[in-house]
Design a protein around this motif. Structure first.
Motif, PDB file in Angstrom:
ATOM      1  N   LEU A 148       0.886  -1.019  -0.103  1.00  0.00           N
ATOM      2  CA  LEU A 148      -0.141   0.113   0.054  1.00  0.00           C
ATOM      3  C   LEU A 148       0.908   1.324  -0.164  1.00  0.00           C
ATOM      4  O   LEU A 148       1.952   1.305   0.603  1.00  0.00           O
ATOM      5  CB  LEU A 148      -0.916   0.037   1.193  1.00  0.00           C
ATOM      6  N   ARG A 149       0.432   2.552  -0.753  1.00  0.00           N
ATOM      7  CA  ARG A 149       1.434   3.414  -0.683  1.00  0.00           C
ATOM      8  C   ARG A 149       0.632   4.820   0.013  1.00  0.00           C
ATOM      9  O   ARG A 149      -0.358   4.629   0.311  1.00  0.00           O
ATOM     10  CB  ARG A 149       1.616   3.761  -2.281  1.00  0.00           C
ATOM     11  N   GLN A 150       1.440   5.696   0.065  1.00  0.00           N
ATOM     12  CA  GLN A 150       1.205   6.903   0.977  1.00  0.00           C
ATOM     13  C   GLN A 150       0.021   7.634   0.167  1.00  0.00           C
ATOM     14  O   GLN A 150       0.314   7.797  -0.993  1.00  0.00           O
ATOM     15  CB  GLN A 150       2.438   7.770   1.010  1.00  0.00           C
ATOM     16  N   PRO A 151      -0.901   7.589   0.625  1.00  0.00           N
ATOM     17  CA  PRO A 151      -2.349   8.665   0.083  1.00  0.00           C
ATOM     18  C   PRO A 151      -1.707  10.021  -0.272  1.00  0.00           C
ATOM     19  O   PRO A 151      -1.224  10.457   0.625  1.00  0.00           O
ATOM     20  CB  PRO A 151      -3.349   8.471   0.832  1.00  0.00           C
ATOM     21  N   GLY A 152      -2.267  10.615  -1.242  1.00  0.00           N
ATOM     22  CA  GLY A 152      -1.953  11.910  -1.774  1.00  0.00           C
ATOM     23  C   GLY A 152      -2.813  12.801  -1.037  1.00  0.00           C
ATOM     24  O   GLY A 152      -2.849  14.162  -0.841  1.00  0.00           O
ATOM     25  N   ASN A 153      -3.997  12.409  -0.129  1.00  0.00           N
ATOM     26  CA  ASN A 153      -4.846  13.329   0.250  1.00  0.00           C
ATOM     27  C   ASN A 153      -5.165  12.866   1.643  1.00  0.00           C
ATOM     28  O   ASN A 153      -5.310  11.450   1.916  1.00  0.00           O
ATOM     29  CB  ASN A 153      -5.998  13.444  -0.699  1.00  0.00           C
ATOM     30  N   ILE A 154      -6.148  13.577   2.205  1.00  0.00           N
ATOM     31  CA  ILE A 154      -7.026  12.957   3.546  1.00  0.00           C
ATOM     32  C   ILE A 154      -7.842  11.787   3.168  1.00  0.00           C
ATOM     33  O   ILE A 154      -8.532  11.876   2.152  1.00  0.00           O
ATOM     34  CB  ILE A 154      -7.825  14.300   4.056  1.00  0.00           C
ATOM     35  N   LEU A 155      -7.897  10.855   3.998  1.00  0.00           N
ATOM     36  CA  LEU A 155      -8.826   9.710   3.663  1.00  0.00           C
ATOM     37  C   LEU A 155     -10.245  10.226   4.215  1.00  0.00           C
ATOM     38  O   LEU A 155     -10.424  10.200   5.819  1.00  0.00           O
ATOM     39  CB  LEU A 155      -8.383   8.396   4.414  1.00  0.00           C
ATOM     40  N   ASP A 156     -11.138  10.188   3.665  1.00  0.00           N
ATOM     41  CA  ASP A 156     -12.430  10.516   4.250  1.00  0.00           C
ATOM     42  C   ASP A 156     -13.609   9.425   4.442  1.00  0.00           C
ATOM     43  O   ASP A 156     -13.872   8.695   3.515  1.00  0.00           O
ATOM     44  CB  ASP A 156     -13.286  11.604   3.304  1.00  0.00           C
ATOM     45  N   MET A 157     -14.037   9.269   5.569  1.00  0.00           N
ATOM     46  CA  MET A 157     -14.537   8.015   5.957  1.00  0.00           C
ATOM     47  C   MET A 157     -16.122   8.112   6.127  1.00  0.00           C
ATOM     48  O   MET A 157     -16.677   7.135   6.501  1.00  0.00           O
ATOM     49  CB  MET A 157     -14.031   7.524   7.473  1.00  0.00           C
ATOM     50  N   GLY A 158     -16.494   9.340   5.689  1.00  0.00           N
ATOM     51  CA  GLY A 158     -18.058   9.524   5.875  1.00  0.00           C
ATOM     52  C   GLY A 158     -18.571   9.227   7.190  1.00  0.00           C
ATOM     53  O   GLY A 158     -18.127   9.752   8.184  1.00  0.00           O
TER      54      GLY A 158
END
Ligand code: S3P
Length: 446
Positions: A83-93
């Motif tokens: 898995l790689r570093q996400p470029g953005n915030i992870l929105d879990m809703g």
């Protein structure tokens, strides 16, 4: 916010309805597909907002995920450790399952990610996952969302006895354990849904389950696991089916068929409970699909249900069904006692409180304790005539809309949007079976 109104029905429910895919299994299909190398093909995936948040997060973490014109979802994973570093915030809703399971996945990879969610998600406890994941080497900033998760590529295997009865916590630890250096074991005193274990096996991972001397169950995975891409079909969600099951059971003369519903024994305690109350529920065509038992449900409505004492040991196997069970109890004859419900206070809302307040507003006599609810039914549906606060909780919204089909006065919910998290076509499906759910302000259809 757009509300809905549910009016009393005058004819028995009838028909066949295709309940959408299981939410728990859909999340896991996307996550495990994203950890496998090759093409994983999923049919029947729930396309509710919670699952779509998981899909978006897995894409941000490096997986390719797409829905084909054939309706199938195809996932091309990165392999465990990839898995790689996400470029953005992870929105879990609104999704607690996405949040907690992904904290396990990110926690076991050398990734730093910021997790956010909606107002309901931001109130939910996360320590239950951060405490064990910290033991494995992950670090967390914040105690509730928004939070920063700093994972490790060198996760330590742990043996951990769950202090809360939670499949989400068990799964978060097992997912982190997939990339740890050795064997990770989760011990659960009370068994919870085992979809993670079943699906890991379906992806070719060895998962050991052993019964301990005290009756607890130890579940183990060995790190640096290899997941083999595979095909799977997601069964219908028993927690979504429950709304049609209870509506049919409350409607004398009804006959409703719900094909292809998940029958995992750690999800199905609603059925023996409703049967004890007098409901007629049959299982046909029982089979195993992608490691999960599945059957067609047939529900026939007869005489009024009766109140019962619900054994507390059943709670984990029907944890999400208590709001709708409470609606059945409110229409039953006699008293229904439900105990051991503490976890309901930390779901999408304080479900115990919202069920109790909503039912009281509908004219139901009840007592609520710290972790219990006692409902006194009269054998006839209550008066109704209330507007229910749903507080971003899909199951509160859907449960009270079912109740409104039987009360003399309509029941309104203030906000229908949370229903999209788990059951986007709820009103349409229930209306096809005979309910009368409409947007507030629209004239009733005859
Ligand atoms: C879920 C586990 C349960 C359940 C939730 C889905 C899962 O939560 O209430 O809707 O998919 O693992 P807990 O693990 O907090 O009991």
């Amino acid at each position: 916010m757009s509300g809905l109104i549910s009016r009393k029905i005058s004819a028995p429910l009838s028909g066949t309805a295709k309940v959408p895919g299981d939410k728990s299994i859909s999340h896991r299909a996307l996550m495990l597909g994203a950890l496998a190398v090759g093409e994983t093909v999923v049919s029947g995936l729930l396309e509710g907002e919670d699952v779509l948040h998981t899909a978006a997060a897995m894409r941000a973490l490096g997986a390719q995920i797409k829905k084909g014109e054939d309706g199938l979802w195809r996932i091309y994973g990165t392999g465990v450790g990839g898995l790689r570093q996400p470029g953005n915030i992870l929105d879990m809703g609104n999704s607690g399952t996405s949040t907690r399971l992904l904290m396990g996945l990110v926690g076991g990879h050398p990734i730093t990610a910021i997790f956010t969610g909606d107002a309901s998600m931001s109130k939910r406890p996360m320590k239950r996952v951060t405490v064990p994941l910290e033991k494995m080497g992950a670090r967390f900033i914040g105690e509730t969302l928004p939070m920063t998760v700093q994972g490790t590529g060198e996760a330590l295997p742990i043996e951990y006895r769950l202090p809360v009865v939670s499949a989400q916590v068990k799964s978060a630890i097992l997912l982190a354990g997939l990339n740890a250096r050795g064997r990770t074991t989760v011990i659960e005193g009370t068994p919870t849904r085992d979809h993670t274990e079943n699906m890991l096996r379906h992806f070719g991972v060895e998962v050991l389950t052993e019964e301990m001397e005290d009756g607890a169950i130890a579940v183990s995975v060995t790190g640096h696991a290899e997941l083999k891409a595979c095909a799977m079909s997601v069964p219908g969600d028993p927690s979504s089916a429950a709304f049609a099951v209870v509506a049919a059971a409350l409607s004398p003369g009804s006959e409703v068929r719900l094909p292809g519903i998940g029958m995992n024994e750690r999800r199905t305690a609603l059925y023996p409970t409703l049967r004890e109350m007098g409901a007629e529920i049959a299982f046909e065509n029982e089979r195993i699909e992608a490691g999960e038992p599945t059957a067609d449900l047939v529900i026939r409505g007869g005489a009024a249900l009766k109140g019962i004492d619900v054994p507390p040991e059943r709670v984990p196997s029907m944890i999400d069904e208590f709001p709708i069970l409470a609606m059945a109890a409110a229409c039953a004859e006699g008293t229904t006692r439900m105990t051991g419900l503490g976890e309901l206070r930390v779901k999408e809302s304080d479900r115990l409180l919202l069920v109790a307040e909503g039912l009281k507003a509908c004219g139901v006599a009840l007592e609520m304790g710290a972790d219990s609810l006692t409902i006194h039914g009269t054998g006839k549906p209550p008066r109704g005539g209330a507007r229910i606060e749903t507080a971003l909780d899909h199951r509160i919204a859907m449960s009270f809309l079912v109740l409104g089909a039987f009360t003399d006065e309509p029941v309104e919910i203030d906000d229908s949007t949370p229903i999209g998290t788990s059951f986007p076509m709820f009103a349409e499906l229930m209306n096809n079976l005979g309910l009368s759910i409409e947007p507030i302000g629209k004239a009733p259809s005859s």
